[in-house]
Motif scaffolding. Structure first.
Motif, PDB file in Angstrom:
ATOM      1  N   GLY A  11       0.704  -1.554   0.770  1.00  0.00           N
ATOM      2  CA  GLY A  11       0.495   0.370   0.068  1.00  0.00           C
ATOM      3  C   GLY A  11       1.151   1.195   0.192  1.00  0.00           C
ATOM      4  O   GLY A  11       1.999   1.022  -0.200  1.00  0.00           O
ATOM      5  N   GLU A  12       0.308   2.530   0.301  1.00  0.00           N
ATOM      6  CA  GLU A  12       0.391   3.660  -0.409  1.00  0.00           C
ATOM      7  C   GLU A  12       0.553   4.261   0.668  1.00  0.00           C
ATOM      8  O   GLU A  12      -0.213   3.879   2.409  1.00  0.00           O
ATOM      9  CB  GLU A  12       0.183   4.229  -1.004  1.00  0.00           C
ATOM     10  N   ILE A  13       1.085   6.007   1.208  1.00  0.00           N
ATOM     11  CA  ILE A  13       1.043   6.414   3.008  1.00  0.00           C
ATOM     12  C   ILE A  13       1.003   7.533   2.121  1.00  0.00           C
ATOM     13  O   ILE A  13       1.737   8.117   1.144  1.00  0.00           O
ATOM     14  CB  ILE A  13       2.660   6.026   3.764  1.00  0.00           C
ATOM     15  N   LEU A  14      -0.010   9.055   2.578  1.00  0.00           N
ATOM     16  CA  LEU A  14       0.043  10.381   2.793  1.00  0.00           C
ATOM     17  C   LEU A  14      -0.201  10.409   3.667  1.00  0.00           C
ATOM     18  O   LEU A  14      -0.187   9.724   5.057  1.00  0.00           O
ATOM     19  CB  LEU A  14      -2.209  10.890   1.923  1.00  0.00           C
ATOM     20  N   LEU A  15       1.339  11.119   4.091  1.00  0.00           N
ATOM     21  CA  LEU A  15       1.664  11.780   5.538  1.00  0.00           C
ATOM     22  C   LEU A  15       1.297  13.622   5.350  1.00  0.00           C
ATOM     23  O   LEU A  15       2.204  14.166   4.726  1.00  0.00           O
ATOM     24  CB  LEU A  15       2.878  11.342   6.070  1.00  0.00           C
ATOM     25  N   ILE A  16       0.174  14.236   6.419  1.00  0.00           N
ATOM     26  CA  ILE A  16      -0.183  15.033   7.205  1.00  0.00           C
ATOM     27  C   ILE A  16       0.270  15.824   7.741  1.00  0.00           C
ATOM     28  O   ILE A  16      -0.024  15.395   8.829  1.00  0.00           O
ATOM     29  CB  ILE A  16      -1.539  15.754   6.272  1.00  0.00           C
ATOM     30  N   SER A  17       1.077  16.933   7.896  1.00  0.00           N
ATOM     31  CA  SER A  17       1.367  17.769   9.370  1.00  0.00           C
ATOM     32  C   SER A  17       0.051  18.552   9.409  1.00  0.00           C
ATOM     33  O   SER A  17      -0.483  19.339   8.885  1.00  0.00           O
ATOM     34  CB  SER A  17       2.663  18.712   8.741  1.00  0.00           C
ATOM     35  N   GLN A  18       0.084  18.735  11.602  1.00  0.00           N
ATOM     36  CA  GLN A  18      -1.297  19.097  11.373  1.00  0.00           C
ATOM     37  C   GLN A  18      -1.297  19.945  12.960  1.00  0.00           C
ATOM     38  O   GLN A  18      -1.504  18.532  13.771  1.00  0.00           O
ATOM     39  CB  GLN A  18      -2.615  18.240  11.753  1.00  0.00           C
ATOM     40  N   PHE A  19      -0.425  20.809  13.069  1.00  0.00           N
ATOM     41  CA  PHE A  19      -0.376  21.142  14.577  1.00  0.00           C
ATOM     42  C   PHE A  19      -1.765  21.294  15.411  1.00  0.00           C
ATOM     43  O   PHE A  19      -1.951  21.151  16.195  1.00  0.00           O
ATOM     44  CB  PHE A  19       0.409  22.724  14.815  1.00  0.00           C
ATOM     45  N   THR A  20      -3.039  21.052  14.575  1.00  0.00           N
ATOM     46  CA  THR A  20      -3.717  21.371  15.584  1.00  0.00           C
ATOM     47  C   THR A  20      -4.506  20.207  16.192  1.00  0.00           C
ATOM     48  O   THR A  20      -5.112  19.843  17.366  1.00  0.00           O
ATOM     49  CB  THR A  20      -5.519  21.777  14.475  1.00  0.00           C
ATOM     50  N   LEU A  21      -3.393  19.229  15.804  1.00  0.00           N
ATOM     51  CA  LEU A  21      -3.911  18.114  17.024  1.00  0.00           C
ATOM     52  C   LEU A  21      -3.142  17.714  17.970  1.00  0.00           C
ATOM     53  O   LEU A  21      -3.848  17.662  19.237  1.00  0.00           O
ATOM     54  CB  LEU A  21      -2.990  16.716  16.694  1.00  0.00           C
ATOM     55  N   HIS A  22      -2.443  19.013  18.411  1.00  0.00           N
ATOM     56  CA  HIS A  22      -2.058  19.538  20.014  1.00  0.00           C
ATOM     57  C   HIS A  22      -3.061  20.709  20.246  1.00  0.00           C
ATOM     58  O   HIS A  22      -2.610  20.616  21.911  1.00  0.00           O
ATOM     59  CB  HIS A  22      -0.542  19.998  20.202  1.00  0.00           C
ATOM     60  N   ALA A  23      -4.255  20.651  20.120  1.00  0.00           N
ATOM     61  CA  ALA A  23      -5.527  21.744  20.751  1.00  0.00           C
ATOM     62  C   ALA A  23      -5.146  21.371  21.993  1.00  0.00           C
ATOM     63  O   ALA A  23      -5.377  20.831  22.925  1.00  0.00           O
ATOM     64  CB  ALA A  23      -6.290  22.101  19.504  1.00  0.00           C
ATOM     65  N   SER A  24      -4.928  22.385  22.964  1.00  0.00           N
ATOM     66  CA  SER A  24      -5.978  22.099  24.617  1.00  0.00           C
ATOM     67  C   SER A  24      -7.514  22.517  24.151  1.00  0.00           C
ATOM     68  O   SER A  24      -6.825  24.332  23.942  1.00  0.00           O
ATOM     69  CB  SER A  24      -5.668  22.367  25.109  1.00  0.00           C
ATOM     70  N   THR A  25      -8.199  22.405  24.783  1.00  0.00           N
ATOM     71  CA  THR A  25      -9.571  23.400  24.853  1.00  0.00           C
ATOM     72  C   THR A  25     -10.397  22.879  25.881  1.00  0.00           C
ATOM     73  O   THR A  25     -11.489  23.070  26.636  1.00  0.00           O
ATOM     74  CB  THR A  25     -10.836  22.160  24.116  1.00  0.00           C
ATOM     75  N   LYS A  26      -8.824  23.151  27.267  1.00  0.00           N
ATOM     76  CA  LYS A  26      -9.719  22.733  29.211  1.00  0.00           C
ATOM     77  C   LYS A  26      -9.924  24.646  29.233  1.00  0.00           C
ATOM     78  O   LYS A  26     -11.078  23.984  29.520  1.00  0.00           O
ATOM     79  CB  LYS A  26      -8.603  22.551  29.570  1.00  0.00           C
ATOM     80  N   LYS A  27      -9.781  25.272  28.195  1.00  0.00           N
ATOM     81  CA  LYS A  27     -10.055  26.597  29.098  1.00  0.00           C
ATOM     82  C   LYS A  27     -10.811  27.126  27.618  1.00  0.00           C
ATOM     83  O   LYS A  27     -10.171  27.462  26.835  1.00  0.00           O
ATOM     84  CB  LYS A  27      -9.582  27.460  29.456  1.00  0.00           C
ATOM     85  N   GLY A  28     -12.536  28.368  28.426  1.00  0.00           N
ATOM     86  CA  GLY A  28     -12.821  28.692  26.996  1.00  0.00           C
ATOM     87  C   GLY A  28     -13.851  28.122  25.188  1.00  0.00           C
ATOM     88  O   GLY A  28     -13.034  26.447  25.710  1.00  0.00           O
ATOM     89  N   ASN A  29     -13.847  28.893  24.296  1.00  0.00           N
ATOM     90  CA  ASN A  29     -13.885  27.756  23.557  1.00  0.00           C
ATOM     91  C   ASN A  29     -13.195  28.365  21.912  1.00  0.00           C
ATOM     92  O   ASN A  29     -13.789  28.010  21.075  1.00  0.00           O
ATOM     93  CB  ASN A  29     -15.106  28.578  22.756  1.00  0.00           C
ATOM     94  N   ARG A  30     -12.098  29.041  22.443  1.00  0.00           N
ATOM     95  CA  ARG A  30     -10.678  29.040  21.512  1.00  0.00           C
ATOM     96  C   ARG A  30      -9.629  27.998  22.054  1.00  0.00           C
ATOM     97  O   ARG A  30      -9.018  28.043  22.840  1.00  0.00           O
ATOM     98  CB  ARG A  30     -10.059  30.634  21.749  1.00  0.00           C
ATOM     99  N   PRO A  31      -9.216  26.956  20.721  1.00  0.00           N
ATOM    100  CA  PRO A  31      -8.318  26.045  21.276  1.00  0.00           C
ATOM    101  C   PRO A  31      -6.630  26.925  21.567  1.00  0.00           C
ATOM    102  O   PRO A  31      -6.793  27.852  21.266  1.00  0.00           O
ATOM    103  CB  PRO A  31      -8.209  24.800  20.367  1.00  0.00           C
ATOM    104  N   SER A  32      -6.011  26.782  22.546  1.00  0.00           N
ATOM    105  CA  SER A  32      -4.678  26.977  22.713  1.00  0.00           C
ATOM    106  C   SER A  32      -3.905  25.572  22.085  1.00  0.00           C
ATOM    107  O   SER A  32      -4.407  24.638  22.222  1.00  0.00           O
ATOM    108  CB  SER A  32      -4.093  26.746  24.091  1.00  0.00           C
ATOM    109  N   TYR A  33      -2.693  26.239  21.419  1.00  0.00           N
ATOM    110  CA  TYR A  33      -2.200  25.327  20.111  1.00  0.00           C
ATOM    111  C   TYR A  33      -0.389  25.596  20.898  1.00  0.00           C
ATOM    112  O   TYR A  33       0.571  25.013  20.377  1.00  0.00           O
ATOM    113  CB  TYR A  33      -1.663  25.658  18.968  1.00  0.00           C
ATOM    114  N   ILE A  34      -0.630  25.885  22.692  1.00  0.00           N
ATOM    115  CA  ILE A  34       0.622  26.217  22.692  1.00  0.00           C
ATOM    116  C   ILE A  34       2.015  24.830  22.787  1.00  0.00           C
ATOM    117  O   ILE A  34       2.998  24.972  23.007  1.00  0.00           O
ATOM    118  CB  ILE A  34       0.669  26.658  24.354  1.00  0.00           C
TER     119      ILE A  34
END
Length: 150
Positions: free
Chosen positions: A71-94
């Motif tokens: 098979g084949e692989i497609l690799l995509i970077s996605q910083f939003t996987l590290h979103a923190s949603t503990k506080k408020g409604n706007r995710p933090s990407y710290i």
């Protein structure tokens, strides 16, 4: 390093309306890189990815890897996987790594996966506005975090 693996019958990524990469049967992988990630995380995940038995065998049992089916692989970077949603409604990407750390690790992940798979893989473009399309086969979706390998 966090990854989302999706078994696909096809997947593609477009940038500025043009197809950057496309694959047929294989794995579409989203990868989120954090500051503490290193070559050990890449090596562990890459071996797991290519050997993960999530493709059906002749009895329709998930018993084959992307290597087994060629098979084949497609690799995509996605910083939003590290979103923190503990506080408020706007995710933090710290927790997401800054580009000067993330880009070399992303490029190392590409090279390591290509070596493990034995052929080139498809990729997105780090930091670009990408349009990802896929047909999730199954559906099969697996989450992995290199910090939870023990």
């Amino acid at each position: 390093m966090i990854i989302v693996i999706q078994r696909v019958s096809k997947a593609s990524v477009k940038i500025d309306g043009k197809i950057k990469a496309e694959i047929s049967t294989g794995l579409m992988i989203l990868v989120g890189i954090e500051e503490s990630d290193n070559q050990e995380d890449i090596g562990w995940l890459s071996k797991k990815i290519v050997n993960l038995r999530i493709f059906p065998d002749e009895n329709e049992v998930m018993n084959k890897s992307v290597l087994d089916i060629n098979g084949e692989i497609l690799l995509i970077s996605q910083f939003t996987l590290h979103a923190s949603t503990k506080k408020g409604n706007r995710p933090s990407y710290i927790k997401a790594a800054r580009p000067e750390i993330a880009i070399p690790l992303y490029e190392q992940m590409i090279q390591t996966l290509e070596a493990e798979l034995g052929k080139p893989i498809g990729t997105g473009e780090f930091g670009a506005d990408m349009k990802v399309s896929l047909v999730n086969d199954g559906p099969v979706t697996i989450l992995m975090d290199s910090k939870n390998k023990v």
